[in-house]
Design a protein around this motif. Structure first.
Motif, PDB file in Angstrom:
ATOM      1  N   VAL A   1       0.838  -1.206   0.000  1.00 36.65           N
ATOM      2  CA  VAL A   1       0.000   0.000   0.000  1.00 36.65           C
ATOM      3  C   VAL A   1       0.870   1.252   0.000  1.00 36.65           C
ATOM      4  O   VAL A   1       0.629   2.211  -0.754  1.00 36.65           O
ATOM      5  N   VAL A   2       1.902   1.273   0.837  1.00 36.96           N
ATOM      6  CA  VAL A   2       2.777   2.442   0.911  1.00 36.96           C
ATOM      7  C   VAL A   2       3.537   2.632  -0.396  1.00 36.96           C
ATOM      8  O   VAL A   2       3.667   3.763  -0.898  1.00 36.96           O
ATOM      9  N   LEU A   3       4.037   1.556  -0.977  1.00 42.07           N
ATOM     10  CA  LEU A   3       4.765   1.677  -2.240  1.00 42.07           C
ATOM     11  C   LEU A   3       3.856   2.177  -3.356  1.00 42.07           C
ATOM     12  O   LEU A   3       4.285   2.965  -4.216  1.00 42.07           O
ATOM     13  N   ALA A   4       2.613   1.742  -3.348  1.00 44.33           N
ATOM     14  CA  ALA A   4       1.660   2.263  -4.335  1.00 44.33           C
ATOM     15  C   ALA A   4       1.440   3.758  -4.138  1.00 44.33           C
ATOM     16  O   ALA A   4       1.349   4.522  -5.113  1.00 44.33           O
ATOM     17  N   GLY A   5       1.374   4.189  -2.885  1.00 51.67           N
ATOM     18  CA  GLY A   5       1.241   5.609  -2.601  1.00 51.67           C
ATOM     19  C   GLY A   5       2.456   6.395  -3.052  1.00 51.67           C
ATOM     20  O   GLY A   5       2.331   7.516  -3.572  1.00 51.67           O
ATOM     21  N   CYS A   6       3.649   5.819  -2.878  1.00 50.27           N
ATOM     22  CA  CYS A   6       4.874   6.477  -3.336  1.00 50.27           C
ATOM     23  C   CYS A   6       4.862   6.640  -4.852  1.00 50.27           C
ATOM     24  O   CYS A   6       5.266   7.685  -5.389  1.00 50.27           O
ATOM     25  N   ALA A   7       4.404   5.605  -5.548  1.00 49.76           N
ATOM     26  CA  ALA A   7       4.320   5.684  -7.009  1.00 49.76           C
ATOM     27  C   ALA A   7       3.342   6.778  -7.437  1.00 49.76           C
ATOM     28  O   ALA A   7       3.612   7.548  -8.376  1.00 49.76           O
ATOM     29  N   ALA A   8       2.203   6.861  -6.754  1.00 49.84           N
ATOM     30  CA  ALA A   8       1.207   7.875  -7.097  1.00 49.84           C
ATOM     31  C   ALA A   8       1.740   9.280  -6.837  1.00 49.84           C
ATOM     32  O   ALA A   8       1.534  10.198  -7.642  1.00 49.84           O
ATOM     33  N   ALA A   9       2.441   9.458  -5.716  1.00 44.99           N
ATOM     34  CA  ALA A   9       3.005  10.769  -5.407  1.00 44.99           C
ATOM     35  C   ALA A   9       4.064  11.156  -6.434  1.00 44.99           C
ATOM     36  O   ALA A   9       4.130  12.298  -6.887  1.00 44.99           O
ATOM     37  N   GLY A  10       4.902  10.197  -6.809  1.00 49.30           N
ATOM     38  CA  GLY A  10       5.920  10.487  -7.811  1.00 49.30           C
ATOM     39  C   GLY A  10       5.322  10.797  -9.162  1.00 49.30           C
ATOM     40  O   GLY A  10       5.817  11.661  -9.894  1.00 49.30           O
ATOM     41  N   ALA A  11       4.228  10.106  -9.503  1.00 46.63           N
ATOM     42  CA  ALA A  11       3.587  10.332 -10.795  1.00 46.63           C
ATOM     43  C   ALA A  11       3.007  11.739 -10.903  1.00 46.63           C
ATOM     44  O   ALA A  11       2.822  12.251 -12.017  1.00 46.63           O
ATOM     45  N   ALA A  12       2.710  12.366  -9.757  1.00 44.78           N
ATOM     46  CA  ALA A  12       2.161  13.726  -9.777  1.00 44.78           C
ATOM     47  C   ALA A  12       3.223  14.774 -10.101  1.00 44.78           C
ATOM     48  O   ALA A  12       2.882  15.928 -10.403  1.00 44.78           O
ATOM     49  N   LEU A  13       4.496  14.392 -10.036  1.00 50.00           N
ATOM     50  CA  LEU A  13       5.580  15.315 -10.358  1.00 50.00           C
ATOM     51  C   LEU A  13       5.834  15.311 -11.866  1.00 50.00           C
ATOM     52  O   LEU A  13       5.470  14.369 -12.571  1.00 50.00           O
ATOM     53  N   PRO A  14       6.481  16.361 -12.392  1.00 54.73           N
ATOM     54  CA  PRO A  14       6.620  16.486 -13.846  1.00 54.73           C
ATOM     55  C   PRO A  14       7.609  15.527 -14.502  1.00 54.73           C
ATOM     56  O   PRO A  14       7.572  15.350 -15.712  1.00 54.73           O
ATOM     57  N   GLY A  15       8.489  14.909 -13.733  1.00 57.79           N
ATOM     58  CA  GLY A  15       9.485  14.023 -14.334  1.00 57.79           C
ATOM     59  C   GLY A  15       8.876  12.772 -14.922  1.00 57.79           C
ATOM     60  O   GLY A  15       7.913  12.214 -14.381  1.00 57.79           O
ATOM     61  N   ALA A  16       9.450  12.298 -16.028  1.00 55.99           N
ATOM     62  CA  ALA A  16       8.897  11.127 -16.716  1.00 55.99           C
ATOM     63  C   ALA A  16       9.015   9.859 -15.890  1.00 55.99           C
ATOM     64  O   ALA A  16       8.181   8.958 -15.993  1.00 55.99           O
ATOM     65  N   TYR A  17      10.065   9.757 -15.077  1.00 56.49           N
ATOM     66  CA  TYR A  17      10.313   8.532 -14.324  1.00 56.49           C
ATOM     67  C   TYR A  17      10.173   8.731 -12.815  1.00 56.49           C
ATOM     68  O   TYR A  17      10.688   7.941 -12.035  1.00 56.49           O
ATOM     69  N   ASP A  18       9.485   9.793 -12.404  1.00 53.60           N
ATOM     70  CA  ASP A  18       9.402  10.092 -10.972  1.00 53.60           C
ATOM     71  C   ASP A  18       8.643   9.026 -10.191  1.00 53.60           C
ATOM     72  O   ASP A  18       8.947   8.777  -9.023  1.00 53.60           O
ATOM     73  N   ALA A  19       7.655   8.397 -10.815  1.00 52.74           N
ATOM     74  CA  ALA A  19       6.931   7.335 -10.112  1.00 52.74           C
ATOM     75  C   ALA A  19       7.881   6.198  -9.758  1.00 52.74           C
ATOM     76  O   ALA A  19       7.887   5.696  -8.624  1.00 52.74           O
ATOM     77  N   VAL A  20       8.728   5.811 -10.720  1.00 48.05           N
ATOM     78  CA  VAL A  20       9.698   4.744 -10.479  1.00 48.05           C
ATOM     79  C   VAL A  20      10.744   5.191  -9.468  1.00 48.05           C
ATOM     80  O   VAL A  20      11.114   4.424  -8.555  1.00 48.05           O
ATOM     81  N   ARG A  21      11.213   6.412  -9.596  1.00 47.53           N
ATOM     82  CA  ARG A  21      12.245   6.925  -8.685  1.00 47.53           C
ATOM     83  C   ARG A  21      11.771   6.910  -7.243  1.00 47.53           C
ATOM     84  O   ARG A  21      12.524   6.553  -6.329  1.00 47.53           O
ATOM     85  N   HIS A  22      10.527   7.290  -7.017  1.00 48.24           N
ATOM     86  CA  HIS A  22      10.040   7.363  -5.640  1.00 48.24           C
ATOM     87  C   HIS A  22       9.787   5.978  -5.054  1.00 48.24           C
ATOM     88  O   HIS A  22      10.014   5.755  -3.859  1.00 48.24           O
ATOM     89  N   VAL A  23       9.349   5.041  -5.876  1.00 48.12           N
ATOM     90  CA  VAL A  23       9.221   3.665  -5.398  1.00 48.12           C
ATOM     91  C   VAL A  23      10.605   3.096  -5.067  1.00 48.12           C
ATOM     92  O   VAL A  23      10.786   2.446  -4.022  1.00 48.12           O
ATOM     93  N   LEU A  24      11.573   3.339  -5.928  1.00 46.03           N
ATOM     94  CA  LEU A  24      12.927   2.843  -5.675  1.00 46.03           C
ATOM     95  C   LEU A  24      13.509   3.472  -4.406  1.00 46.03           C
ATOM     96  O   LEU A  24      14.204   2.792  -3.638  1.00 46.03           O
ATOM     97  N   ALA A  25      13.232   4.762  -4.198  1.00 46.43           N
ATOM     98  CA  ALA A  25      13.739   5.420  -2.988  1.00 46.43           C
ATOM     99  C   ALA A  25      13.152   4.781  -1.739  1.00 46.43           C
ATOM    100  O   ALA A  25      13.854   4.559  -0.739  1.00 46.43           O
ATOM    101  N   ALA A  26      11.862   4.452  -1.773  1.00 52.81           N
ATOM    102  CA  ALA A  26      11.231   3.778  -0.631  1.00 52.81           C
ATOM    103  C   ALA A  26      11.827   2.396  -0.425  1.00 52.81           C
ATOM    104  O   ALA A  26      12.065   1.973   0.718  1.00 52.81           O
ATOM    105  N   LEU A  27      12.094   1.689  -1.508  1.00 54.07           N
ATOM    106  CA  LEU A  27      12.704   0.362  -1.393  1.00 54.07           C
ATOM    107  C   LEU A  27      14.124   0.457  -0.826  1.00 54.07           C
ATOM    108  O   LEU A  27      14.520  -0.373   0.001  1.00 54.07           O
TER     109      LEU A  27
END
Length: 267
Positions: A198-224
């Protein structure tokens, strides 16, 4: 310790009270202090982390609105979580560093960790950890207020998710008393993995709201990265001390938060 009382409130409400009452200074009356409430509380720990992270992000954002630079915003975003936990997690980090660095047998190391003073290992670890957090948030706020705010929220949430995972049933307590003994081994692995998902999904959603193309992946990786760093420390402490303590939980949380912030500055 607070006395155990019965209440008709559902377990989830007791869990939220336990999480906020033990992990923050926010007003929350802990009505039950038993293993069942502890299990629910540690499953709700990421919710407490989300609130702490939002408060940190709000403090940093407010300073930026008032005309301050990203450095002051970063300092505020680091100071707020410390204030909202009375510095207990930072104190746990310092005490754990002293215990690990002492080179003493487990019983003596645990005694060192219970002392009120902080030794050289603790001071050095504390200073470097805070510097890393401020430096990372300074860089992220420098890239835009939204990026810094999301990072503060992610760090707070990932840090408390690390506590959920550290409370899983395979992890023993090092002492028969204290917060560590109450929460250690209470969370079933499947429930811990569900909370992580659930938390990782939230991290992906938060990253996706940012303008970077890969921010969703970056934020999930940062949490991991945060969870891996916390797990490495947790396993080291279990081997060294024979289990976890309240100090170890604090160290795990601060390690996860720092790792998450540093990871977001990379790549």
């Amino acid at each position: 310790m607070r006395a155990v009382t019965t209440s008709p409130a559902p377990a989830r409400l007791h869990g939220l009270r336990f999480a906020f009452g033990t992990l923050t200074v926010l007003p929350a009356r802990v009505a039950r202090w038993d293993r069942e409430a502890a299990r629910a509380g540690m499953l709700c720990a990421p919710v407490a982390g989300l609130v702490v992270g939002l408060c940190a992000a709000a403090a940093g954002g407010l300073l930026l609105v008032l005309g301050a630079g990203p450095l002051l915003a970063a300092v505020a975003a680091v100071a707020v979580p410390a204030l909202l936990t009375r510095g207990l997690h930072l104190d746990g980090l310092a005490d754990t560093a002293d215990g690990l660095g002492s080179g003493r047998p487990a019983e003596d190391a645990l005694r060192i960790m219970k002392q009120s003073d902080i030794g050289p290992f603790g001071v050095l670890t504390l200073v470097l950890c805070l510097l890393a957090q401020v430096a990372a948030l300074y860089e992220l706020y420098g890239q835009g207020w939204a990026r810094g705010a999301v990072a503060a929220v992610l760090a707070g949430t990932a840090a408390r998710l690390a506590l959920t995972l550290a409370s899983r049933t395979a992890v023993p307590a090092a002492r028969p008393e204290g917060l560590g003994a109450v929460v250690a081994g209470t969370v079933p692995p499947r429930a811990a993995l569900t909370a992580a998902a659930v938390v990782l999904a939230g991290c992906a959603a938060a990253g996706a709201a940012l303008p970077g193309a890969y921010d969703a992946v970056r934020h999930v990786l940062a949490a991991l990265v945060a969870l891996v760093a916390a797990e490495v420390l947790l396993r080291r402490c279990v081997r060294r001390f024979g289990g976890v303590t309240g100090d170890v939980f604090g160290a795990v949380a601060e390690t996860a938060a720092t790792a998450a912030l540093v990871a977001l500055t990379l790549g």
